[in-house]
Scaffold this motif. Structure first.
Motif, mmCIF file in Angstrom:
data_model
loop_
_atom_site.group_PDB
_atom_site.id
_atom_site.type_symbol
_atom_site.label_atom_id
_atom_site.label_comp_id
_atom_site.label_asym_id
_atom_site.label_seq_id
_atom_site.Cartn_x
_atom_site.Cartn_y
_atom_site.Cartn_z
ATOM 1 N N PRO A 1 0.973 -1.046 -0.037
ATOM 2 C CA PRO A 1 0.059 0.003 0.029
ATOM 3 C C PRO A 1 0.920 1.088 -0.101
ATOM 4 N N TYR A 2 0.535 2.013 -0.613
ATOM 5 C CA TYR A 2 0.804 3.941 -0.372
ATOM 6 C C TYR A 2 0.958 4.391 0.317
ATOM 7 N N HIS B 1 5.557 7.393 -4.776
ATOM 8 C CA HIS B 1 5.843 8.391 -6.041
ATOM 9 C C HIS B 1 5.103 7.814 -6.912
ATOM 10 N N THR B 2 3.684 8.924 -6.988
ATOM 11 C CA THR B 2 2.974 7.935 -7.866
ATOM 12 C C THR B 2 3.394 7.769 -10.166
ATOM 13 N N PHE B 3 3.138 6.907 -9.903
ATOM 14 C CA PHE B 3 3.483 6.161 -11.812
ATOM 15 C C PHE B 3 2.269 6.244 -12.288
ATOM 16 N N SER C 1 -2.850 -1.399 -5.708
ATOM 17 C CA SER C 1 -2.715 0.251 -5.384
ATOM 18 C C SER C 1 -3.578 -0.103 -3.977
ATOM 19 N N GLY C 2 -3.764 -1.221 -2.984
ATOM 20 C CA GLY C 2 -4.005 -0.338 -1.777
ATOM 21 C C GLY C 2 -3.133 1.344 -1.262
ATOM 22 N N LEU C 3 -4.309 1.567 -0.096
ATOM 23 C CA LEU C 3 -3.666 2.686 0.415
ATOM 24 C C LEU C 3 -3.485 3.206 1.447
#
Length: 300
Positions: free
Chosen positions: A123-124, A129-131, A270-272
């Protein structure tokens, strides 16, 4: 006097829920590109196309909002790969129009997406960093960057697999699972796409807190547990008493081969991370199972 909030995309599941959830606290104007007669009659939804500058100017001049919550978006992930001009026009130029044509003191709340990440290392957290790996994600990130580059007061929310009790919303993963299992239809659900789904009711509360606390910055929102779409579907079956044997797992590569229209690359994890929103807005992020039980009580 109550602050005035303009909601765009008010026929989507979040926009509709925001109108219902905030209408007794603020002066709300709900808008959408093509309001249905039912929406006009029942919820006084008015026309606003965020790609039409003249339309925007007229609405803003008439209503003069203190806050704009931009829920309007072209959310078809696969369609965005084909209709790139349309996706960019709505997701990027639409926000740019709202920024340029609204008063400089208007507080802008933008709804973004977990798809700004590549899904390789989830998770982010908010500062990672976004991509993006598909065009939809690219438009959402570009919109974020445009808003962040302004001298405006702003907040950006990144939700994760938004779901609600609105069974007629096209983008509602829960609704698809619920209605399929209710009809006893067999379904295949991806087992390698991981997220922490966002319950709409929780999202509305967070946006309310964001407004009340005058928050500025980026926030991730979702449940406090991470699961695949397949595990989410099994959880829905368990909570609602459906036959889980109707659900079979499929991986993303197999689904891509099986469904020709499934063309956009998906981030797999893409867990947050949601610790920041809990701290900044003094909110609690519950488990998906807990939220599904809340949802069940609202459907009864």
């Amino acid at each position: 006097m109550a602050r005035k909030i303009l909601i765009t995309g008010a026929e989507g599941q979040l926009g509709k829920a925001l109108q219902i959830g905030l209408t007794d606290k603020f002066n709300i104007l709900s808008t959408t590109r093509q309001p249905t007669q039912l929406a006009k009659n029942q919820r006084n939804v008015q026309k606003l196309d965020i790609t039409d500058k003249e339309n925007i100017s007229n609405v803003l001049e008439s209503f003069k909002p203190d806050i704009i919550i931009n829920c309007a978006a072209y959310t078809n992930v696969d369609g965005s790969e084909i209709n790139k001009d349309l996706a960019h026009q709505v997701n990027v130029e639409g926000l740019r129009n709202l920024i340029q044509l609204s008063d400089i003191n208007t507080y802008l709340i933008q709804i973004s997406s977990d798809y700004v990440f590549d899904g390789d290392n989830g998770p982010y957290s908010e500062d990672e960093h976004t991509f993006p790996v598909n065009y939809y994600g690219k438009t959402k990130l570009e919109a974020e960057n445009i808003l962040r580059g302004t001298r405006r007061k702003w907040a950006i929310f990144r939700p994760n697999v938004l779901y609600s009790s609105d069974l007629f919303s096209k983008g509602n993963f829960f609704a698809w699972i619920y209605k399929s299992l209710l009809k006893k239809d067999s379904i295949s659900v991806v087992s390698d796409q991981i997220s922490n789904p966002t319950f709409n009711q929780q999202f509305v509360k967070a946006i309310f807190q964001c407004i009340i606390m005058d928050f500025e910055g980026i926030l991730h929102i979702g449940s406090d547990d991470y699961m695949s779409r397949y595990e989410f579907a099994l959880d829905i079956a368990k909570v609602f008493g459906f036959d889980s044997a109707l659900i079979t797992k499929i991986d993303t590569d197999s689904l891509t081969q099986k469904v020709k229209s499934y063309i956009a690359k998906r981030p797999l994890h893409s867990g947050l991370v949601v610790s920041k929103i809990e701290k900044e807005l003094n909110t609690s992020s519950h488990s998906t199972n807990y939220n599904l039980k809340l949802l069940k009580s609202s459907l009864n």
